[in-house]
Design a protein around this motif. Sequence first.
Motif, mmCIF file in Angstrom:
data_model
loop_
_atom_site.group_PDB
_atom_site.id
_atom_site.type_symbol
_atom_site.label_atom_id
_atom_site.label_comp_id
_atom_site.label_asym_id
_atom_site.label_seq_id
_atom_site.Cartn_x
_atom_site.Cartn_y
_atom_site.Cartn_z
ATOM 1 N N HIS A 62 0.875 -1.175 0.000
ATOM 2 C CA HIS A 62 0.000 0.000 0.000
ATOM 3 C C HIS A 62 0.915 1.228 0.000
ATOM 4 C CE1 HIS A 62 -3.532 -2.471 0.677
ATOM 5 N NE2 HIS A 62 -2.856 -3.105 1.633
ATOM 6 N N LEU A 63 1.140 1.792 -1.181
ATOM 7 C CA LEU A 63 2.156 2.825 -1.357
ATOM 8 C C LEU A 63 1.565 4.104 -1.928
ATOM 9 C CD1 LEU A 63 4.801 0.540 -3.092
ATOM 10 C CD2 LEU A 63 4.822 1.231 -0.696
ATOM 11 N N GLU A 64 2.221 5.219 -1.600
ATOM 12 C CA GLU A 64 1.896 6.470 -2.258
ATOM 13 C C GLU A 64 2.331 6.385 -3.720
ATOM 14 O OE1 GLU A 64 0.189 8.752 -1.033
ATOM 15 O OE2 GLU A 64 0.302 8.488 1.132
ATOM 16 N N VAL A 65 1.731 7.204 -4.553
ATOM 17 C CA VAL A 65 2.012 7.152 -5.986
ATOM 18 C C VAL A 65 3.493 7.345 -6.261
ATOM 19 C CG1 VAL A 65 1.621 8.302 -8.186
ATOM 20 C CG2 VAL A 65 -0.297 7.893 -6.657
ATOM 21 N N SER A 66 4.100 8.351 -5.621
ATOM 22 C CA SER A 66 5.505 8.640 -5.878
ATOM 23 C C SER A 66 6.404 7.502 -5.395
ATOM 24 C CB SER A 66 5.909 9.948 -5.203
ATOM 25 O OG SER A 66 5.635 9.903 -3.814
ATOM 26 N N THR A 67 6.052 6.880 -4.256
ATOM 27 C CA THR A 67 6.845 5.767 -3.736
ATOM 28 C C THR A 67 6.753 4.566 -4.661
ATOM 29 O OG1 THR A 67 6.433 6.517 -1.471
ATOM 30 C CG2 THR A 67 7.242 4.273 -1.752
ATOM 31 N N ARG A 68 5.545 4.265 -5.127
ATOM 32 C CA ARG A 68 5.369 3.142 -6.047
ATOM 33 C C ARG A 68 6.153 3.368 -7.340
ATOM 34 N NH1 ARG A 68 2.051 -1.125 -6.702
ATOM 35 N NH2 ARG A 68 0.937 -0.573 -4.787
ATOM 36 N N ALA A 69 6.087 4.594 -7.852
ATOM 37 C CA ALA A 69 6.824 4.907 -9.074
ATOM 38 C C ALA A 69 8.326 4.712 -8.856
ATOM 39 C CB ALA A 69 6.536 6.338 -9.513
ATOM 40 N N GLY A 70 8.806 5.092 -7.674
ATOM 41 C CA GLY A 70 10.220 4.903 -7.360
ATOM 42 C C GLY A 70 10.590 3.428 -7.312
ATOM 43 N N TYR A 71 9.741 2.613 -6.691
ATOM 44 C CA TYR A 71 10.003 1.179 -6.607
ATOM 45 C C TYR A 71 10.020 0.531 -7.991
ATOM 46 C CZ TYR A 71 9.504 1.037 -1.504
ATOM 47 O OH TYR A 71 9.684 1.194 -0.156
ATOM 48 N N VAL A 72 9.085 0.935 -8.841
ATOM 49 C CA VAL A 72 9.060 0.397 -10.209
ATOM 50 C C VAL A 72 10.359 0.740 -10.930
ATOM 51 C CG1 VAL A 72 7.940 0.588 -12.465
ATOM 52 C CG2 VAL A 72 6.541 0.407 -10.403
ATOM 53 N N SER A 73 10.815 1.970 -10.730
ATOM 54 C CA SER A 73 12.067 2.401 -11.350
ATOM 55 C C SER A 73 13.260 1.622 -10.805
ATOM 56 C CB SER A 73 12.274 3.900 -11.117
ATOM 57 O OG SER A 73 13.519 4.328 -11.604
ATOM 58 N N TYR A 74 13.294 1.403 -9.484
ATOM 59 C CA TYR A 74 14.393 0.651 -8.885
ATOM 60 C C TYR A 74 14.420 -0.779 -9.425
ATOM 61 C CZ TYR A 74 14.284 4.406 -5.384
ATOM 62 O OH TYR A 74 14.277 5.618 -4.749
ATOM 63 N N LEU A 75 13.247 -1.401 -9.524
ATOM 64 C CA LEU A 75 13.183 -2.762 -10.053
ATOM 65 C C LEU A 75 13.743 -2.801 -11.471
ATOM 66 C CD1 LEU A 75 9.688 -4.020 -8.801
ATOM 67 C CD2 LEU A 75 11.915 -5.001 -8.220
ATOM 68 N N ARG A 76 13.288 -1.877 -12.290
ATOM 69 C CA ARG A 76 13.675 -1.876 -13.701
ATOM 70 C C ARG A 76 15.171 -1.612 -13.884
ATOM 71 N NH1 ARG A 76 10.464 1.778 -15.151
ATOM 72 N NH2 ARG A 76 11.896 3.552 -15.099
ATOM 73 N N ASN A 77 15.704 -0.681 -13.103
ATOM 74 C CA ASN A 77 17.080 -0.228 -13.344
ATOM 75 C C ASN A 77 18.145 -0.929 -12.505
ATOM 76 O OD1 ASN A 77 16.303 1.792 -15.256
ATOM 77 N ND2 ASN A 77 15.619 3.078 -13.563
ATOM 78 N N HIS A 78 17.781 -1.414 -11.315
ATOM 79 C CA HIS A 78 18.804 -1.918 -10.406
ATOM 80 C C HIS A 78 18.655 -3.380 -9.994
ATOM 81 C CE1 HIS A 78 20.298 2.165 -10.017
ATOM 82 N NE2 HIS A 78 19.088 2.576 -9.716
ATOM 83 N N PHE A 79 17.445 -3.912 -9.990
ATOM 84 C CA PHE A 79 17.249 -5.268 -9.492
ATOM 85 C C PHE A 79 17.002 -6.307 -10.576
ATOM 86 C CE2 PHE A 79 15.531 -2.802 -5.689
ATOM 87 C CZ PHE A 79 16.762 -2.803 -5.057
ATOM 88 N N VAL A 80 16.064 -6.032 -11.473
ATOM 89 C CA VAL A 80 15.734 -7.012 -12.512
ATOM 90 C C VAL A 80 16.935 -7.343 -13.402
ATOM 91 C CG1 VAL A 80 14.338 -7.426 -14.579
ATOM 92 C CG2 VAL A 80 13.258 -6.564 -12.491
ATOM 93 N N PRO A 81 17.758 -6.354 -13.820
ATOM 94 C CA PRO A 81 18.915 -6.712 -14.645
ATOM 95 C C PRO A 81 19.872 -7.692 -13.963
ATOM 96 C CG PRO A 81 18.497 -4.361 -14.782
ATOM 97 C CD PRO A 81 17.617 -4.890 -13.689
#
Length: 373
Positions: free
Chosen positions: A78-97
């Motif tokens: 249950h996240l704020e919009v900005s926090t969720r957007a940050g997590y999506v970005s972290y996944l894409r750029n730092h974790f999934v690769p």
Amino acid sequence: MAWVAKRRSADGSVRHQARYRDPFGEKRTAGTFSTSREALKAAMKAEGKVADGTWIDPRGGAITFREYAEDVWLPSRHLEVSTRAGYVSYLRNHFVPFFGKMTLARIMPSTVQDWVTRGVEQGLSPRSIAKYHVMLHSVFARAVRDRLIAFNPCEDTELPKVVARKARTLTPEEYTSVLAEIPDRFKPLVMTAIETGLRWGELVALRPRHVDFLRRSITVEETIVEVSRKDSPTGERMLAKPYPKDDEPRTLRVSQRLLDVLAARIAELGLALDDLMFPSREVAGGHPLSRATFNTRYWRPAVQRSGIDFNVRMHDLRHAHASWLLAGGADLKTVMQRMGHSQIMTTQKYLHTLPDADDKALAAFEAVRSRTQ
């Protein structure tokens, strides 16, 4: 209750399958054995793990990090919009690769340590690595709770040391120098920022109806968050939120001078009660002002022209506001409420941050000592 099911193989021989129910009541197998005794022993052992809470879903090891993080962990938060957007970005750029194709069962503490080492080699700052590691720890903590893995591989990770640097606080004289270089259209914005200490999202969300000219106050009850379009749930960059970061409105007293500046602005632009006070274009009913655009085109050039010899962010006006209040004698509780802090320890960090704070403290000490001599 554990039990044994007989199975006849293709060659006619009888095999014994160990059966039990998992914590969710589903039938599971603990393997197939040549004797009923061996099967029952394995089934009872698995059932014991269910009972004592140590049972691990054997299918969990087949789930990849990407599948779990994107399809299970993130949707459950249950996240704020900005926090969720940050997590999506972290996944894409730092974790999934790095972790994306690995199964959860394959990721060991040494795997996480390799990720940290890779981050350092790629130039990530220790502070950024620590921030990302907190999120990664949360993903695996949920997988442990879901009985997919037995332990969190982020435990005891050796992280690069974060060296705290003493922040320099903008003095009133330095602020005056910066304000003189700010284009006239943005002076009311900057003056409001220094006198209220509002966060950027709260500042650009201000509307005329939030200003009480009779009671000489401004009420903070909205914020605007700015996210990338690719990570936005609506595809829009600017998203309005009907409450500030601290989740509840707060009312701040302001000077008559600032009220006069805001009144002149409302009259000049013909702003309605629900119009933005500081829109991206100088028109009534305008759209929210982008932080990145303001910083790049107006704030940083003004700081450079002012001749100040250290980096000053727009957000530093908020820090200056708190520091000036405390240096002027305001009590911590009042400053905490004015800043919208949830903990007084957050407010305390602004004590003694002005360059002459130590000199004032020493002068106070000498004044007391001289009375006793």
